[in-house]
Design an enzyme around this catalytic site. Structure first.
Site, mmCIF file in Angstrom:
data_model
loop_
_atom_site.group_PDB
_atom_site.id
_atom_site.type_symbol
_atom_site.label_atom_id
_atom_site.label_comp_id
_atom_site.label_asym_id
_atom_site.label_seq_id
_atom_site.Cartn_x
_atom_site.Cartn_y
_atom_site.Cartn_z
ATOM 1 N N GLY A 164 0.884 -1.182 0.202
ATOM 2 C CA GLY A 164 0.160 -0.267 0.291
ATOM 3 C C GLY A 164 0.758 1.567 -0.177
ATOM 4 O O GLY A 164 1.817 1.399 0.563
ATOM 5 N N GLY B 299 0.619 5.588 0.510
ATOM 6 C CA GLY B 299 -0.493 6.240 0.884
ATOM 7 C C GLY B 299 0.456 7.690 1.402
ATOM 8 O O GLY B 299 1.327 7.731 0.480
ATOM 9 N N GLY B 300 0.254 9.075 1.534
ATOM 10 C CA GLY B 300 0.224 10.502 1.583
ATOM 11 C C GLY B 300 1.350 9.994 2.704
ATOM 12 O O GLY B 300 2.274 10.989 2.040
ATOM 13 N N TYR B 301 1.649 9.069 3.910
ATOM 14 C CA TYR B 301 2.539 8.824 4.634
ATOM 15 C C TYR B 301 3.669 8.443 4.256
ATOM 16 O O TYR B 301 4.840 8.028 4.704
ATOM 17 C CB TYR B 301 1.691 8.231 6.052
ATOM 18 C CG TYR B 301 2.539 7.560 7.219
ATOM 19 C CD1 TYR B 301 2.461 8.659 8.765
ATOM 20 C CD2 TYR B 301 3.503 6.712 6.889
ATOM 21 C CE1 TYR B 301 3.157 7.652 9.575
ATOM 22 C CE2 TYR B 301 3.743 6.401 8.309
ATOM 23 C CZ TYR B 301 3.691 6.841 9.327
ATOM 24 O OH TYR B 301 4.255 6.449 10.242
ATOM 25 N N GLY B 302 3.310 7.550 3.569
ATOM 26 C CA GLY B 302 4.482 6.727 2.990
ATOM 27 C C GLY B 302 4.246 5.413 2.610
ATOM 28 O O GLY B 302 3.083 5.700 1.839
ATOM 29 N N LYS B 303 5.243 4.629 2.241
ATOM 30 C CA LYS B 303 4.727 3.117 1.856
ATOM 31 C C LYS B 303 4.216 2.350 2.748
ATOM 32 O O LYS B 303 4.706 2.160 3.932
ATOM 33 C CB LYS B 303 5.836 2.258 1.333
ATOM 34 C CG LYS B 303 5.663 2.544 -0.552
ATOM 35 C CD LYS B 303 6.943 2.063 -1.311
ATOM 36 C CE LYS B 303 6.172 2.834 -2.993
ATOM 37 N NZ LYS B 303 6.870 2.591 -3.928
ATOM 38 N N VAL B 304 3.544 0.519 2.543
ATOM 39 C CA VAL B 304 3.587 -0.214 3.828
ATOM 40 C C VAL B 304 3.977 -1.133 3.326
ATOM 41 O O VAL B 304 3.357 -1.999 2.171
ATOM 42 C CB VAL B 304 2.108 -0.243 3.886
ATOM 43 C CG1 VAL B 304 1.465 -1.484 5.115
ATOM 44 C CG2 VAL B 304 1.271 1.299 4.524
ATOM 45 N N ASP C 250 -11.518 9.695 12.102
ATOM 46 C CA ASP C 250 -11.059 8.989 10.555
ATOM 47 C C ASP C 250 -11.353 7.766 10.055
ATOM 48 O O ASP C 250 -11.874 6.613 9.837
ATOM 49 C CB ASP C 250 -9.808 9.640 10.241
ATOM 50 C CG ASP C 250 -9.719 9.304 8.533
ATOM 51 O OD1 ASP C 250 -10.547 9.477 6.933
ATOM 52 O OD2 ASP C 250 -8.524 8.703 6.841
ATOM 53 N N LYS D 92 4.534 0.245 8.446
ATOM 54 C CA LYS D 92 3.960 1.266 8.185
ATOM 55 C C LYS D 92 5.917 2.084 7.885
ATOM 56 O O LYS D 92 6.372 2.839 9.395
ATOM 57 C CB LYS D 92 3.237 2.048 8.625
ATOM 58 C CG LYS D 92 2.681 3.066 8.186
ATOM 59 C CD LYS D 92 0.845 3.727 8.587
ATOM 60 C CE LYS D 92 0.546 5.038 8.275
ATOM 61 N NZ LYS D 92 -0.845 5.591 8.695
#
Ligand SMILES: *[C@@H]1O[C@H](CO)[C@@H](O)[C@H](O)[C@H]1NC(C)=O
Length: 951
Positions: free
Chosen positions: A638, A640-645, A755, A659
């Site tokens: 995955g 996302g804005g945070y980084g990768k998983v 969220d 994460k």
């Protein structure tokens, strides 16, 4: 054109910078003004000039033919005393000194010399002493407002001479004595036949209301005598005031019987007699059919059954008869008055069975029957959500129903952005409703007799906003937009709103902008819609004027050159800022390593300094790399804005999800540490748990347990390859509700998820729900805190409209998002699909009399044709979760209980785990997106369906 509008236009004209003034200011006027200036601090910088009426004139000064005709200095932060020098300005027509808290001392009696004065506004200053008797010689006076000062002594009888007076406001002082009426030798207020407003509330006036105060020549529309010490009975002559619209006699010591001829007051729509010592029968007001708001509470009327006159009051919105010795039953027909909003009948002896009838007003916001003798309540299915309060009635003995709980606090309001994204502003600027950073001019507006129930509604306030703006625009005031915040009711039952005015085409007002805006309100030039009633404005001192100069004398060329030069300077500044930021970042990175809050945490030292991190293991970068097979692409599950998983496997075979923050999205070490501390305290079988973290080699990673079956969203959309039947959906709803209940009620500190959505509910190998992703979670610090104010974040479609409007995040914001998720479980539709909002779609189609509430069209087709036990109750719970106001939504604890009940009725045991595994389901695809990615966040940008914000 009304007289106030006329004076306002005159004022604008005489103050206009475009008026070219030939003559120099009259010498006597100059020396009078200079003398005033000497006695004052904080006069505008332009007052250092030579010629008050020059071109441009001094700020706040208006002239006609070299004479000073207006002084308007509201909210300018002036302090000192008003000296008798003012009396030399003999051409003065307008004097507005309002809202300068620093102006104190006596009002000079020589003001009586200003024979041409027509507007005298001294609201919200600190003037003390008596109102000078000489005010009686201001024969041209139209508006006199001395409200909210520290004035003492009596109302001077000489005011009776002011034949032109339209507005007389002496409220909120410490005035004593009786209300003066004329005698053979002295004038009195009964002579004020042209006055529309007597505003005397909040003083210490005593004695009786003289019967001769009222006569049939008078034209009063507002009579406000509330909160004084008036005694005796209400004179029957009050029936002569045929134009009266608002009557407030509440909170005095009036006694005796209410005179029957109050039924002559055919125009009255606000009628407050509450908190007196009135006796005899409850007045018959059958004929007062304009009545909107009626309060007879807390009097000593004869014991009587519920009066029948209510049936003729077809405009009634608010009825308060608290503690008025009522007995017998409340008639069901009362509630069918079409605009009825609030009924307060607390502390009586009403009995029988409460029944709101089959078609109660759709506007009902409150039915408060606390402490009566009501023995039953006919709760019709479609009336479940009505705000009924029956606490301290026999019907509630030992019963825990929503109507047996005390009043919950009212929601707040704050002007929402006007189809734009609010900005984060620096230097205590504020993002305006039109999303511009600016310094607003602020102040409170106090509505003294609003026909509004409780704290009103958002549609009401947006109508006030637009009415103010259209008035201001028509007068050319330099105001871009107005915001309204934090409505409250004070003990006088006044409704107080915080207003913010934002400057037009600039980030700050100049002085003219502020005092003209304040004047429009102080002088009542702006008249709100009737429902808001009479108001007073108290502007705050404005501290953001540009530089020292007036700023208004620049020529156009000056502005153009200024802009060009400014543009160049901006580019240079931007470059410098970039260099600076880069350096700072380098420096910060260095400092970070030196100043590592994790240094003490080294588990090998077993220093015992990390008790909060029980069960959460620190990993090295090397370990992370190994467990994820060098962060290999196959393990990338995955982004996302945070980084990768990444998926990984621990040496013991346990699967993990790592994460890994991208470089740009790392938090400071301290924030990262506190996030880990928070997450490590969360342990519940319906919440994804943190296994460990990595803070090593400038990396930040969070290590979670791996949940194999992906997100609820993927299951509902069919992407996971298996389908959920109704029983499993109920279990998933229950599991995620329990997880969320744990975060709200049992976690320490409590956590608001912020969220909640189907993408953040994961399914394990037994399809048990687990709440995931606390990227946005907020811990509530101390236990008394019920909300936190934050910048609005969340995901479009799931966001609580109340949180969105007030920026106040509460656990009820999660409840809203959870309700949307429940609707997703029913419909398998995303919250916003093809421009349609799921909440509205369900609400609009719903027909409670029909099977499946007649929403087959939006139900997940996969469910149709299967047994849907408890379906209607489930939809009811979901819709209660998405009620407009947080106070109306259930807590997560209540939601859990209700889903448990639904399951029991459907023959399912809520406490038995699902025995099936996903293996029972047919897999059609393995390639679903993994859940741990942080969805990008949307701030509200105007696409939020309007109907979900309004009732
Ligand atoms: C309600 O109160 C009235 C007056 O006190 C009484 O006559 C009546 O019987 C009561 N009704 C019930 C249902 O208790």
């Amino acid at each position: 054109m009304g007289i106030r509008e006329f004076y306002f236009l005159v004022l604008i004209f005489t103050q206009s910078l475009l008026v070219y003034v030939e003559a120099q200011t009259n010498n006597l006027d100059v020396s009078a003004l200079k003398a005033l200036q000497d006695a004052w601090m904080g006069t505008p910088p332009s007052w250092d000039g030579l010629d008050p009426c020059g071109n441009p004139p001094w700020e706040g000064i208006g002239c006609t033919n070299s004479r000073i005709t207006s002084i308007t200095l509201a909210s300018m932060g002036i302090s000192g005393r008003l000296t008798g020098d003012i009396a030399s300005l003999t051409e003065l027509r307008t004097l507005d000194l309002s809202n300068n808290k620093g102006l104190s001392g006596n009002i000079p009696p020589s003001i009586g010399n200003l024979k041409k004065l027509s507007i005298l506004l001294m609201e919200g200053c600190s003037f003390s002493g008596e109102i000078p008797d000489t005010f009686g010689s201001l024969e041209q006076l139209v508006t006199l407002s001395l409200t909210s000062n520290d004035l003492t002594g009596p109302i001077p009888p000489s005011l009776g001479n002011l034949k032109m007076l339209h507005w007389l406001d002496v409220a909120e002082n410490r005035l004593t004595g009786t209300i003066p009426v004329s005698t053979a030798t002295s004038p009195g207020l009964d002579q004020l036949v042209n006055t529309k407003h007597f505003h005397f509330g909040g003083n210490q006036l005593s004695g009786t209301i003289p019967p001769t105060l009222f006569n049939s020549n008078m034209t009063l529309i507002h009579l406000l005598f509330e909160n004084n010490q008036l005694t005796g009975s209400i004179p029957s002559t009050i029936g002569l005031l045929r134009n009266l619209e608002v009557l407030r006699l509440d909170r005095n010591r009036l006694s005796g019987t209410v005179p029957p001829n109050i039924s002559n007051l055919l125009s009255v729509h606000e009628f407050y007699l509450s908190s007196n010592q009135l006796t005899g029968p409850i007045p018959n007001i059958e004929k007062l059919t304009s009545m909107i708001s009626l309060d007879l509470s807390n009097n000593s009327f004869d014991t009587t059954s519920f009066p029948s006159w209510y049936s003729s009051l077809s405009s009634l919105m608010t009825l308060a008869m608290e503690n008025t010795q009522l007995i017998g039953e409340v008639p069901a027909a009362l509630f069918s008055i079409p605009r009825l909003q609030s009924v307060v009948l607390r502390n009586n002896k009403l009995n029988g069975t409460l029944d709101l009838g089959s078609g109660p007003s759709s506007q009902l916001q409150l039915v408060d029957l606390q402490n009566n003798s009501i023995g039953g309540y006919t709760e019709r299915p479609d009336q479940r959500n009505l705000p009924i309060i029956l606490v301290e009635n026999p019907v509630c003995e030992g019963v825990d129903r929503s109507y047996c709980r005390p009043l919950q606090s009212n929601p707040s309001y704050s002007t929402p952005p006007n189809n734009c994204i609010p900005l984060t502003c620096s230097n205590d600027q504020v993002s305006s409703p039109n999303c511009q950073c600016a310094y607003p001019f602020t102040g409170n507006i106090t509505l003294r007799a609003p026909s509004i129930t409780g704290l009103g509604s958002s549609s009401l306030y947006s109508s006030l906003e637009s009415s103010i703006m259209s008035n201001f625009t028509s007068y050319g005031l330099p105001v871009d937009s107005v915001s309204i915040r934090n409505p409250i009711r004070n003990t006088d039952n006044y409704l107080i709103l915080q207003l913010g005015f934002f400057p037009l085409d600039t980030d700050r007002f100049n002085r003219t902008g502020v005092y003209m805006t304040a004047f429009a309100l102080n002088n009542q030039t702006y008249k709100p819609p009737d429902i808001f009633g009479p108001y007073i404005f108290s502007g705050e001192q404005y501290n953001h004027f540009q530089g020292a100069g007036s700023g208004s004398s620049k020529s156009n060329t000056g502005i153009i050159i200024g802009a060009a030069v400014g543009g160049f300077v901006l580019v240079v500044l931007a470059i410098l800022a970039g260099v600076y930021a880069f350096r700072q970042k380098k420096r910060a990175e260095k400092a970070d390593k030196q100043n590592n809050p994790f240094a003490l945490w080294n588990p090998d030292k077993s220093s015992g300094s990390i008790p909060q991190l029980k069960g959460t293991k620190p990993f090295t970068f090397e370990e992370m790399r190994k467990y994820s097979n060098n962060f290999s692409e196959v393990n990338d599950i995955g982004t996302g804005g945070y980084g990768k998983v990444y998926r990984g496997t621990l040496p013991d075979g346990k699967m993990i999800a790592i994460k890994r923050a991208m470089k740009g999205s790392m938090q400071g070490a301290i924030e990262f540490k506190s996030e880990i501390e928070l997450l490590s305290r969360v342990h519940h079988k319906n919440v994804v748990s943190l296994v460990g973290f990595c803070f090593d080699q400038s990396e930040q990673m969070l290590v979670y347990e791996y949940i194999p079956n992906g997100t609820l969203k993927d299951s509902l959309s069919g992407q996971s390859g298996f389908r959920l039947d109704w029983a499993r959906r109920l279990r998933i709803a229950l599991g995620s509700a329990r997880g969320l209940q744990y975060l709200h009620e049992l976690a320490d500190p409590p956590i608001i998820h912020r969220d909640i959505k189907s993408n953040n509910i994961l399914l394990d190998d037994r399809l048990n729900a687990k709440v995931a992703d606390f990227g946005l979670s907020k811990a509530i610090g101390n236990p008394d805190q019920t909300h936190i104010t934050t910048q609005v974040k969340g995901t479009m479609g799931y966001m609580d409209p109340e949180y969105y409007m007030t920026n106040q995040l509460t656990d009820k914001s999660d409840v809203y998002s959870f309700g949307v998720t429940l609707l997703e479980l029913v419909t398998a539709k995303q919250p916003i699909e093809k421009g349609k909002y799921i909440v509205r779609e369900v609400r609009e189609r719903m027909d409670k009399t029909k099977v499946l509430y007649n929403i087959q069209e939006v139900i997940d087709p996969f469910l149709l044709g299967t047994a849907l036990d408890g379906f209607e109750k489930f939809v009811d719970v979901a819709l209660r979760c998405v009620m407009e106001t947080g106070a109306d939504r259930p807590t997560m604890g209540q939601v859990v209980k209700e889903i448990e009940n639904i399951m029991q009725l459907a023959g399912l045991n809520p406490d038995v785990e699902s025995t099936a595994t996903s293996a029972n389901y047919e897999w059609t695809s393995q390639g679903f997106n993994h859940p741990y990615n942080d969805e990008s966040l949307f701030m509200y940008s105007g696409a939020f369906p309007r109907s979900s914000l309004e009732p």
